[in-house]
Scaffold this motif. Structure first.
Motif, PDB file in Angstrom:
ATOM      1  N   UNK B 188       0.874  -1.181   0.000  1.00 30.71           N
ATOM      2  CA  UNK B 188       0.000   0.000   0.000  1.00 30.71           C
ATOM      3  C   UNK B 188       0.911   1.231   0.000  1.00 30.71           C
ATOM      4  N   UNK B 189       0.762   2.079  -1.020  1.00 28.18           N
ATOM      5  CA  UNK B 189       1.733   3.146  -1.242  1.00 28.18           C
ATOM      6  C   UNK B 189       1.796   4.131  -0.063  1.00 28.18           C
ATOM      7  N   UNK B 190       0.636   4.442   0.528  1.00 29.86           N
ATOM      8  CA  UNK B 190       0.623   5.463   1.585  1.00 29.86           C
ATOM      9  C   UNK B 190       1.125   4.920   2.920  1.00 29.86           C
ATOM     10  N   UNK B 191       0.659   3.698   3.278  1.00 29.16           N
ATOM     11  CA  UNK B 191       0.991   3.183   4.613  1.00 29.16           C
ATOM     12  C   UNK B 191       2.231   2.289   4.614  1.00 29.16           C
ATOM     13  N   UNK B 192       2.709   1.872   3.431  1.00 32.14           N
ATOM     14  CA  UNK B 192       3.852   0.975   3.257  1.00 32.14           C
ATOM     15  C   UNK B 192       3.593  -0.416   3.835  1.00 32.14           C
ATOM     16  N   UNK B 193       2.336  -0.806   4.000  1.00 29.69           N
ATOM     17  CA  UNK B 193       2.014  -2.161   4.463  1.00 29.69           C
ATOM     18  C   UNK B 193       2.035  -3.115   3.281  1.00 29.69           C
ATOM     19  N   UNK B 204     -12.140  -8.925 -10.133  1.00 31.91           N
ATOM     20  CA  UNK B 204     -11.428  -7.847  -9.450  1.00 31.91           C
ATOM     21  C   UNK B 204     -10.169  -8.447  -8.809  1.00 31.91           C
ATOM     22  N   UNK B 205      -9.574  -7.726  -7.861  1.00 33.46           N
ATOM     23  CA  UNK B 205      -8.405  -8.258  -7.150  1.00 33.46           C
ATOM     24  C   UNK B 205      -8.568  -7.991  -5.660  1.00 33.46           C
ATOM     25  N   UNK B 206      -7.749  -8.666  -4.855  1.00 32.58           N
ATOM     26  CA  UNK B 206      -7.867  -8.547  -3.404  1.00 32.58           C
ATOM     27  C   UNK B 206      -6.465  -8.546  -2.800  1.00 32.58           C
ATOM     28  N   UNK B 207      -6.230  -7.605  -1.890  1.00 28.23           N
ATOM     29  CA  UNK B 207      -4.945  -7.578  -1.184  1.00 28.23           C
ATOM     30  C   UNK B 207      -5.134  -8.296   0.143  1.00 28.23           C
ATOM     31  N   UNK B 208      -4.404  -9.393   0.327  1.00 30.42           N
ATOM     32  CA  UNK B 208      -4.556 -10.200   1.544  1.00 30.42           C
ATOM     33  C   UNK B 208      -3.379  -9.979   2.486  1.00 30.42           C
ATOM     34  N   UNK B 209      -3.573 -10.384   3.726  1.00 28.66           N
ATOM     35  CA  UNK B 209      -2.526 -10.353   4.770  1.00 28.66           C
ATOM     36  C   UNK B 209      -2.045  -8.936   5.092  1.00 28.66           C
ATOM     37  N   UNK B 210      -2.967  -7.976   5.149  1.00 24.90           N
ATOM     38  CA  UNK B 210      -2.598  -6.626   5.604  1.00 24.90           C
ATOM     39  C   UNK B 210      -2.573  -6.665   7.144  1.00 24.90           C
ATOM     40  N   UNK B 215      -3.661   1.343   8.872  1.00 24.30           N
ATOM     41  CA  UNK B 215      -4.805   2.264   8.722  1.00 24.30           C
ATOM     42  C   UNK B 215      -5.136   2.495   7.248  1.00 24.30           C
ATOM     43  N   UNK B 216      -4.997   1.427   6.458  1.00 21.00           N
ATOM     44  CA  UNK B 216      -5.342   1.512   5.024  1.00 21.00           C
ATOM     45  C   UNK B 216      -6.810   1.880   4.874  1.00 21.00           C
ATOM     46  N   UNK B 217      -7.121   2.632   3.835  1.00 22.38           N
ATOM     47  CA  UNK B 217      -8.516   3.042   3.632  1.00 22.38           C
ATOM     48  C   UNK B 217      -8.843   3.060   2.136  1.00 22.38           C
ATOM     49  N   UNK B 218     -10.131   3.047   1.803  1.00 18.97           N
ATOM     50  CA  UNK B 218     -10.506   3.092   0.387  1.00 18.97           C
ATOM     51  C   UNK B 218      -9.904   4.319  -0.296  1.00 18.97           C
ATOM     52  N   UNK B 219      -9.398   4.104  -1.502  1.00 25.15           N
ATOM     53  CA  UNK B 219      -8.751   5.190  -2.239  1.00 25.15           C
ATOM     54  C   UNK B 219      -7.233   5.049  -2.242  1.00 25.15           C
TER      55      UNK B 219
END
Lengths: 166, 290
Positions: B188-193, B204-210, B215-219
């Motif tokens: 995740x570009x903003x949180x670096x997770x 579609x796609x899904x990001x797993x194991x966050x 504090x990732x959020x839509x967008x």
């Protein structure tokens, strides 16, 4: 002549399946012309032709898919072999029987394939039945029936079968 | 109604039976070897089939071109206006990004960061889709003779498309990012997770194991993390549309809208060498500076 026709089917089925059929889908599912072709060849020409053409068609199709090659070749080859055996046991074959048979066979192949391919857990058996196997079986049956009707109206199938199986 | 002639030569029956038994035994006893035999002998067959495949794809492209140029022009005016608005916005963003890039370059030089080697890209055209219904793949008009191999990443300027899974001499099969059987290491570009991006059955796609504390959020945008072979760091994968946090779960997951619409992609770039360190290089002790 027979070898030439089989060659054309094996080589020609991939472009049709990968370029033309994606435009003719039902709920995002396209028919599997490989199943239809192998079943008809098995029924008309016997188990040896069914097996060999089935293996070749399955192999050719899986070369242009993420599907593993053995599964594709074995499933189609086995289908051709069974179709050949079934053709031998039948006294007569009406279009209705052919369409129903294709529906059942395509459904069975659709059930076996996800198990053989070991797909992701999202693609469970229930998903496979409703989202791929059933729509594909319906399309296969319709297309198989149409091809059979065309053959029946153009050729003497009884003679064709007798000659092929001699 | 017609009668079937049952006069079948017993030789053909025997041969069929023997072949079927040999094939089944081969699958049961030597699956790996049989697979490599099929792959090896498949080269000439693949080459042969690639000719009619290209011919049919060429005819298809011409028809699609005529359709796109003359028939499907309705609604173009509105789309044009929208694209102009987007272009203005992107110009503004581009200016900001240039500033950021210049600053990053200065800071990287200051910190003596090793510059990431730019990958070699091979341009290829999409000539077909998967021959079956079980996988979401596209077929490219370039293959092993052009330097394409399995596990190489495939992108467009907009973002990640998928990964090469199979090649013949003149074609390659790409498993799309929206296929549930594909997995790409994402960030995740903003949180670096970090997490793993896999496709869904809905396309579609899904990001797993966050991590739960993220504090990732839509967008939020998700990019490649560069930890897996085939993709360098920072290529756009998609944008988060929903976060799923289940009770007592160890991780969160997020639904993504892929940056690239795989159903409309026509030309792609294959990443030939991402210059990633191998496991041996990563685990070996660092070289002393001269």
């Amino acid at each position: 002549m027979k070898a030439f026709i089989y060659g054309v089917i094996i080589v020609g089925i991939v472009p049709v399946q990968s370029v033309v059929l994606p435009h003719l889908t039902l709920w995002g599912v396209k028919p599997d012309l490989g199943i239809v072709a192998v079943c008809l060849i098995g029924l008309i020409s016997g188990e040896l032709d069914g097996l060999l053409v089935g293996v070749a068609v399955g192999w050719a199709l899986s070369l242009f898919s993420a599907q593993d090659m053995i599964t594709g070749a074995i499933l189609k080859g086995g289908l051709g072999f069974v179709a050949g055996l079934a053709g031998r046991q039948m006294v007569y074959l009406s279009p209705l029987v052919l369409v129903s048979g294709l529906l059942v066979v395509s459904c069975l192949v659709g059930l076996v394939t996800p198990l053989a391919l070991k797909l992701n857990s999202q693609q469970d058996l229930w998903w496979a039945v409703w989202n791929v196997a059933l729509p594909q079986a319906c399309l296969d049956a319709v297309i198989g029936g149409a091809i059979y009707w065309l053959m029946w109206s153009q050729f003497n199938i009884e003679q064709l079968m007798s000659e092929s199986r001699m | 109604m017609w009668m079937v002639n049952l006069r079948v030569t017993s030789n053909a029956r025997r041969v069929a039976l023997v072949l079927a038994v040999v094939l089944i035994l081969g699958v049961l006893l030597l699956p790996g070897q049989l697979q490599s035999v099929f792959q090896g002998v498949g080269g000439p067959l693949g080459w042969l089939i690639s000719w009619p495949l290209r011919a049919v794809a060429g005819v298809h492209d011409r028809i699609a071109g005529v359709w796109g140029s003359y028939v499907a022009l309705q609604g173009m005016e509105e789309e044009n206006r929208q694209l102009k608005r987007e272009l203005e916005l992107l110009k503004e963003q581009n200016g900001q990004l240039r500033e950021s890039a210049a600053a990053t370059e200065r800071l990287a030089a200051l910190l003596e960061f090793k510059k990431q080697a730019l990958p070699t890209l091979i341009a290829a055209q999409v000539i077909g889709r998967d021959t079956g219904n079980w996988y979401k793949t596209i077929i490219l008009d370039k293959g092993s003779s052009d330097g394409i191999q399995a596990d190489q990443g495939v992108i467009t300027p907009a973002g990640v498309v998928g990964r090469i899974v199979k090649t013949t001499a003149s074609t390659a099969v790409v498993l799309l990012v929206t296929d549930p059987n594909n997995a790409i290491a994402g960030l995740i570009q903003r949180t670096r997770d970090e997490g793993i991006v896999e496709g869904t059955t809905q396309g579609q796609a899904r990001l797993k194991y966050i991590p739960l504390l993220s504090n990732a959020r839509p967008g939020d945008r998700v990019v490649t993390s560069g930890l897996v072979e085939g993709f360098p760091r920072g290529l756009a994968i998609g944008t988060i549309t929903r976060i799923d946090k289940e009770e007592e779960a160890l991780f969160q997951s997020a639904e993504l809208t892929p940056e690239v619409d795989p159903n409309r992609v026509e030309e792609v770039l294959v990443i030939q060498s991402a210059q990633l360190p191998t496991e041996k290089e990563r685990l070996s002790p660092p070289r002393p500076k001269p």
